[in-house]
Design a protein around this motif. Structure first.
Motif: not given
Length: 122
Positions: A48-53, A68-71, A96-98, A104-108
């Motif tokens: 769902q979201d990606v963060k770089l530190t 990576c914040y995932t479901g 790639a996640s988008e 898959r026609r998946t809604l976020h």
């Protein structure tokens, strides 16, 4: 495109961590262990979201940590620790996640708490 990165933790020039991250268009695979091996996968469409530190020491050694914040139920927060090319991998994961969600026609969607709904109105 496939990225294969290893966690870079060393002591006296010897690796003390045996973790490999494999990132493809379809999924993220984390393989860890030396004698007993654990393999964990997360499909790309669940990211769902990606963060770089980058800590000070990571910046010195040109490394980074991508979160990576995932479901995914087993790892809702996947951390790719101390990897090279962290900027490129973060951008790849976002794109790639988008693309995987589009295929898959998946809604976020956000989790909606049903306890706030008044049942008398229904």
């Amino acid at each position: 495109m496939i990225y294969i990165e290893k966690k870079r933790t060393r002591f006296l020039a010897l690796p003390i961590c045996f973790t490999t991250y494999t990132i493809s268009d379809e999924k993220i695979t984390i393989t860890s262990g030396f004698l007993s091996i654990t393999v964990d996968d997360a499909f790309m469409y669940k990211v769902q979201d990606v963060k770089l530190t980058k800590s000070f020491m990571e910046r010195i050694f040109k490394l980074g940590t991508v979160t990576c914040y995932t479901g995914d139920t087993t790892h809702p927060e996947l951390k790719l620790l101390h990897i090279k090319n962290a900027n490129q991998i973060k951008d790849f994961l976002m794109n790639a996640s988008e693309e995987a969600r589009r295929k898959r026609r998946t809604l976020h969607t956000m989790d909606i708490d049903n306890s706030d709904v008044d049942t008398d109105e229904i």
